[in-house]
Design a protein around this motif. Structure first.
Motif, PDB file in Angstrom:
ATOM      1  N   TRP B 208     -17.347 -12.119  -5.245  1.00 49.07           N
ATOM      2  CA  TRP B 208     -17.540 -13.558  -5.461  1.00 49.07           C
ATOM      3  C   TRP B 208     -16.905 -14.008  -6.766  1.00 49.07           C
ATOM      4  O   TRP B 208     -16.758 -15.206  -7.019  1.00 49.07           O
ATOM      5  CB  TRP B 208     -19.034 -13.917  -5.476  1.00 49.07           C
ATOM      6  N   ALA B 209     -16.546 -13.066  -7.625  1.00 51.86           N
ATOM      7  CA  ALA B 209     -16.042 -13.419  -8.953  1.00 51.86           C
ATOM      8  C   ALA B 209     -14.576 -13.832  -8.897  1.00 51.86           C
ATOM      9  O   ALA B 209     -13.845 -13.470  -7.975  1.00 51.86           O
ATOM     10  CB  ALA B 209     -16.204 -12.234  -9.891  1.00 51.86           C
ATOM     11  N   ASP B 210     -14.161 -14.615  -9.922  1.00 52.75           N
ATOM     12  CA  ASP B 210     -12.753 -14.969 -10.044  1.00 52.75           C
ATOM     13  C   ASP B 210     -11.942 -13.735 -10.432  1.00 52.75           C
ATOM     14  O   ASP B 210     -10.776 -13.605 -10.086  1.00 52.75           O
ATOM     15  CB  ASP B 210     -12.565 -16.037 -11.132  1.00 52.75           C
ATOM     16  N   ARG B 211     -12.584 -12.853 -11.188  1.00 49.34           N
ATOM     17  CA  ARG B 211     -11.888 -11.698 -11.724  1.00 49.34           C
ATOM     18  C   ARG B 211     -12.877 -10.543 -11.758  1.00 49.34           C
ATOM     19  O   ARG B 211     -14.039 -10.741 -12.118  1.00 49.34           O
ATOM     20  CB  ARG B 211     -11.444 -12.047 -13.154  1.00 49.34           C
ATOM     21  N   VAL B 212     -12.425  -9.363 -11.362  1.00 48.40           N
ATOM     22  CA  VAL B 212     -13.288  -8.185 -11.412  1.00 48.40           C
ATOM     23  C   VAL B 212     -12.707  -7.210 -12.433  1.00 48.40           C
ATOM     24  O   VAL B 212     -11.533  -6.852 -12.361  1.00 48.40           O
ATOM     25  CB  VAL B 212     -13.410  -7.494 -10.029  1.00 48.40           C
ATOM     26  N   VAL B 213     -13.548  -6.818 -13.396  1.00 49.02           N
ATOM     27  CA  VAL B 213     -13.135  -5.899 -14.449  1.00 49.02           C
ATOM     28  C   VAL B 213     -13.785  -4.544 -14.158  1.00 49.02           C
ATOM     29  O   VAL B 213     -14.964  -4.486 -13.835  1.00 49.02           O
ATOM     30  CB  VAL B 213     -13.599  -6.440 -15.819  1.00 49.02           C
ATOM     31  N   PHE B 214     -13.001  -3.473 -14.251  1.00 46.69           N
ATOM     32  CA  PHE B 214     -13.536  -2.147 -13.936  1.00 46.69           C
ATOM     33  C   PHE B 214     -13.772  -1.364 -15.225  1.00 46.69           C
ATOM     34  O   PHE B 214     -12.876  -1.256 -16.066  1.00 46.69           O
ATOM     35  CB  PHE B 214     -12.566  -1.381 -13.042  1.00 46.69           C
ATOM     36  N   LEU B 215     -14.977  -0.845 -15.348  1.00 45.57           N
ATOM     37  CA  LEU B 215     -15.362  -0.086 -16.535  1.00 45.57           C
ATOM     38  C   LEU B 215     -15.512   1.376 -16.139  1.00 45.57           C
ATOM     39  O   LEU B 215     -16.042   1.689 -15.066  1.00 45.57           O
ATOM     40  CB  LEU B 215     -16.712  -0.634 -17.014  1.00 45.57           C
ATOM     41  N   ARG B 216     -15.026   2.255 -17.019  1.00 43.19           N
ATOM     42  CA  ARG B 216     -15.203   3.678 -16.748  1.00 43.19           C
ATOM     43  C   ARG B 216     -15.347   4.398 -18.079  1.00 43.19           C
ATOM     44  O   ARG B 216     -14.520   4.212 -18.968  1.00 43.19           O
ATOM     45  CB  ARG B 216     -13.969   4.201 -15.997  1.00 43.19           C
ATOM     46  N   ASP B 217     -16.399   5.188 -18.217  1.00 44.40           N
ATOM     47  CA  ASP B 217     -16.668   5.919 -19.461  1.00 44.40           C
ATOM     48  C   ASP B 217     -16.550   5.005 -20.684  1.00 44.40           C
ATOM     49  O   ASP B 217     -15.960   5.385 -21.693  1.00 44.40           O
ATOM     50  CB  ASP B 217     -15.702   7.110 -19.599  1.00 44.40           C
ATOM     51  N   GLY B 218     -17.086   3.796 -20.560  1.00 46.48           N
ATOM     52  CA  GLY B 218     -17.134   2.896 -21.707  1.00 46.48           C
ATOM     53  C   GLY B 218     -15.847   2.141 -21.995  1.00 46.48           C
ATOM     54  O   GLY B 218     -15.760   1.427 -22.991  1.00 46.48           O
ATOM     55  N   ARG B 219     -14.843   2.302 -21.157  1.00 46.82           N
ATOM     56  CA  ARG B 219     -13.584   1.593 -21.388  1.00 46.82           C
ATOM     57  C   ARG B 219     -13.268   0.676 -20.206  1.00 46.82           C
ATOM     58  O   ARG B 219     -13.586   1.015 -19.067  1.00 46.82           O
ATOM     59  CB  ARG B 219     -12.405   2.583 -21.496  1.00 46.82           C
ATOM     60  N   VAL B 220     -12.583  -0.422 -20.500  1.00 45.06           N
ATOM     61  CA  VAL B 220     -12.054  -1.253 -19.422  1.00 45.06           C
ATOM     62  C   VAL B 220     -10.787  -0.569 -18.926  1.00 45.06           C
ATOM     63  O   VAL B 220      -9.829  -0.411 -19.684  1.00 45.06           O
ATOM     64  CB  VAL B 220     -11.724  -2.674 -19.921  1.00 45.06           C
ATOM     65  N   VAL B 221     -10.797  -0.099 -17.674  1.00 43.79           N
ATOM     66  CA  VAL B 221      -9.636   0.640 -17.186  1.00 43.79           C
ATOM     67  C   VAL B 221      -8.719  -0.201 -16.305  1.00 43.79           C
ATOM     68  O   VAL B 221      -7.569   0.168 -16.068  1.00 43.79           O
ATOM     69  CB  VAL B 221     -10.045   1.926 -16.419  1.00 43.79           C
ATOM     70  N   ASP B 222      -9.244  -1.335 -15.813  1.00 44.37           N
ATOM     71  CA  ASP B 222      -8.436  -2.072 -14.835  1.00 44.37           C
ATOM     72  C   ASP B 222      -9.100  -3.418 -14.582  1.00 44.37           C
ATOM     73  O   ASP B 222     -10.261  -3.617 -14.915  1.00 44.37           O
ATOM     74  CB  ASP B 222      -8.409  -1.260 -13.526  1.00 44.37           C
ATOM     75  N   GLN B 223      -8.354  -4.346 -13.992  1.00 39.41           N
ATOM     76  CA  GLN B 223      -8.981  -5.568 -13.490  1.00 39.41           C
ATOM     77  C   GLN B 223      -8.164  -6.136 -12.342  1.00 39.41           C
ATOM     78  O   GLN B 223      -6.993  -5.813 -12.187  1.00 39.41           O
ATOM     79  CB  GLN B 223      -9.160  -6.593 -14.599  1.00 39.41           C
ATOM     80  N   THR B 224      -8.811  -6.962 -11.515  1.00 43.72           N
ATOM     81  CA  THR B 224      -8.092  -7.511 -10.368  1.00 43.72           C
ATOM     82  C   THR B 224      -7.163  -8.625 -10.836  1.00 43.72           C
ATOM     83  O   THR B 224      -7.385  -9.238 -11.869  1.00 43.72           O
ATOM     84  CB  THR B 224      -9.043  -8.082  -9.307  1.00 43.72           C
ATOM     85  N   ALA B 225      -6.148  -8.870 -10.017  1.00 39.45           N
ATOM     86  CA  ALA B 225      -5.184  -9.934 -10.310  1.00 39.45           C
ATOM     87  C   ALA B 225      -5.853 -11.281 -10.089  1.00 39.45           C
ATOM     88  O   ALA B 225      -6.842 -11.373  -9.374  1.00 39.45           O
ATOM     89  CB  ALA B 225      -3.983  -9.791  -9.392  1.00 39.45           C
TER      90      ALA B 225
END
Lengths: 192, 238
Positions: B208-225
């Motif tokens: 439902w979000a405009d943007r999805v941010v992916f967190l892994r081991d405390g870091r932002v590793v990726d996000q959707t376009a």
């Protein structure tokens, strides 16, 4: 295959003309299930030959009327209550990709998993936006979009589980004890 | 305009061999009207990110800016005022006070901020009305269904002039229809200009979000376009 049952379902509401069937078919499933016009008429002919529908004349065309027969009603009910064959796992390219990725040296599997996760979540965002714009007006459309969202969600969840499983397996392997990994995947899961 | 800015935020718990790095140089900006979902496995730092964004916890390093004001260096009182006025929280288990009615629960943040009780109550009922719950405003939490309780919690989070809405697994134990309803409500709040951050492991909620941010081991590793138009999926040939 399911076109015939969609047409039988429309006729179970009452007799209809060919052009009317085509319009209603498109209105109810069109957005998620584009179909060429000819397919509706050829399917109706086949249903008539099979005795599942009757028509009111010999002249082909959009003005020809159709109604469902008793055999047609029975065929429709039987189809609705018969689960499709989901017993054997489908050959899934993504699963195979990940199985191969864990074997290739110098490939960061977590990155491979993340690439797919991002793609899938982006697709889900697009479907969700469609659902949001459509509101509650179109039940058939909402159901079809839900089906797609649940399917994609299941794949994301599998990626998450795979991520965790691979991480644990790598940690186990770092401990020299007796942590030997199985050599080959189970034969039972591999289809010829 | 950005409502929330995290710049190089890190969080370390414990020290020496017991040191745990919950967040590692996370930067995230959420604009007015934008809804961002943060996804990641348990232990990836999602909840820490949310408590730091909500000023409930201070980062070990880095900067938090909310509605243009740097949180680091603010007095405790100023931080508390910022929390009461500008930030709304939705928790997994709603956290409604059992002894207060729905309207009183919603009005509580305003009353704590010194708004006269009557005015606060009216704003509470108004927020409930917007979520279709006006007729339940006199009910106590245990008289409400799970879905209704969650709507009260969302009303409380957006009552008054809140700028930032923070939600931790906001559908909790709700079924998928109620989960969807919750996300529709959060979207509505964002369309009115609230900046939203939803932390979840559930891809259906995140979508439902405009943007999805992916967190892994405390870091932002990726996000959707950024979002494509809604037409892209039903284009011919698909």
């Amino acid at each position: 295959m399911s076109v015939r049952y969609a047409l039988l379902a429309l006729l179970s509401e009452g007799p209809k003309y060919g052009h009317q069937l085509r319009q209603e078919f498109e209105a109810r499933t069109g957005e998620v299930w584009p179909l060429n016009v000819g397919q509706v008429y050829t399917t109706l002919q086949r249903l008539e030959r099979g005795g599942l529908v009757e028509s009111d004349g010999d002249e082909e065309g959009p003005q020809k009327g159709f109604r469902i027969t008793e055999d047609g009603e029975a065929a429709l009910a039987a189809w609705l209550h018969t689960p499709p064959d989901l017993s054997s796992p489908p050959r899934d390219e993504l699963v195979i990709k990940i199985l191969i990725a864990v074997q290739v040296r110098d490939v960061d599997v977590h990155e491979v998993l993340q690439t797919h996760r991002r793609y899938l979540v982006q697709l889900m965002q697009e479907w969700t936006r469609l659902k949001e714009h459509a509101g509650d007006r179109d039940l058939g459309f909402a159901l079809a979009v839900d089906a797609e969202l649940f399917r994609l969600d299941a794949v994301v969840r599998w990626l998450d589980a795979a991520d965790g499983r691979i991480k644990r397996a790598r940690l186990d392997r770092l401990e020299p004890a007796d942590g030997h990994l199985p050599k080959s995947p189970r034969k039972a899961l591999v289809r010829p | 305009m950005s409502v929330l800015e995290l710049n190089g935020v890190s969080k370390v718990y414990g020290d020496g061999p017991a040191e745990v790095r919950a967040l590692h140089e996370v930067s995230l900006t959420v604009d007015e009207g934008e809804l961002v979902a943060v996804m990641g496995p348990s232990g990836s730092g999602k909840s820490t990110l949310l408590t730091i964004a909500g000023t409930l916890e201070a980062p070990s390093a880095g900067e938090v800016v909310i509605a243009g004001a740097a949180v680091t260096g603010m007095s405790r009182n100023d931080r508390a005022r910022l929390r009461r006025r500008s930030i709304g929280y939705v928790f997994q288990n709603f956290n409604l006070l059992a002894g207060l009615t729905a309207a009183e629960n919603v009005a509580l943040p305003l009353e704590l901020d010194g708004v006269p009780a009557k005015v606060a109550r009216e704003a509470g009922v108004q927020a409930l009305e917007e979520l279709g719950l006006r007729e339940r405003s006199g009910s106590f939490p245990d008289e409400l269904s799970g879905g209704e309780r969650q709507r009260v919690a969302i009303a409380r989070a957006v009552v008054g002039d809140r700028r930032l809405l923070l939600a931790d697994e906001p559908s909790g134990a709700l079924d998928s229809a109620n989960g969807e309803a919750v996300m529709r409500l959060i979207r509505t709040a964002c369309r009115r200009g609230v900046a939203g951050v939803v932390v979840t492991h559930d891809a259906q909620l995140a979508s439902w979000a405009d943007r999805v941010v992916f967190l892994r081991d405390g870091r932002v590793v990726d996000q959707t376009a950024p979002a494509a138009g809604p037409e892209s999926l039903i284009a011919p040939g698909r």
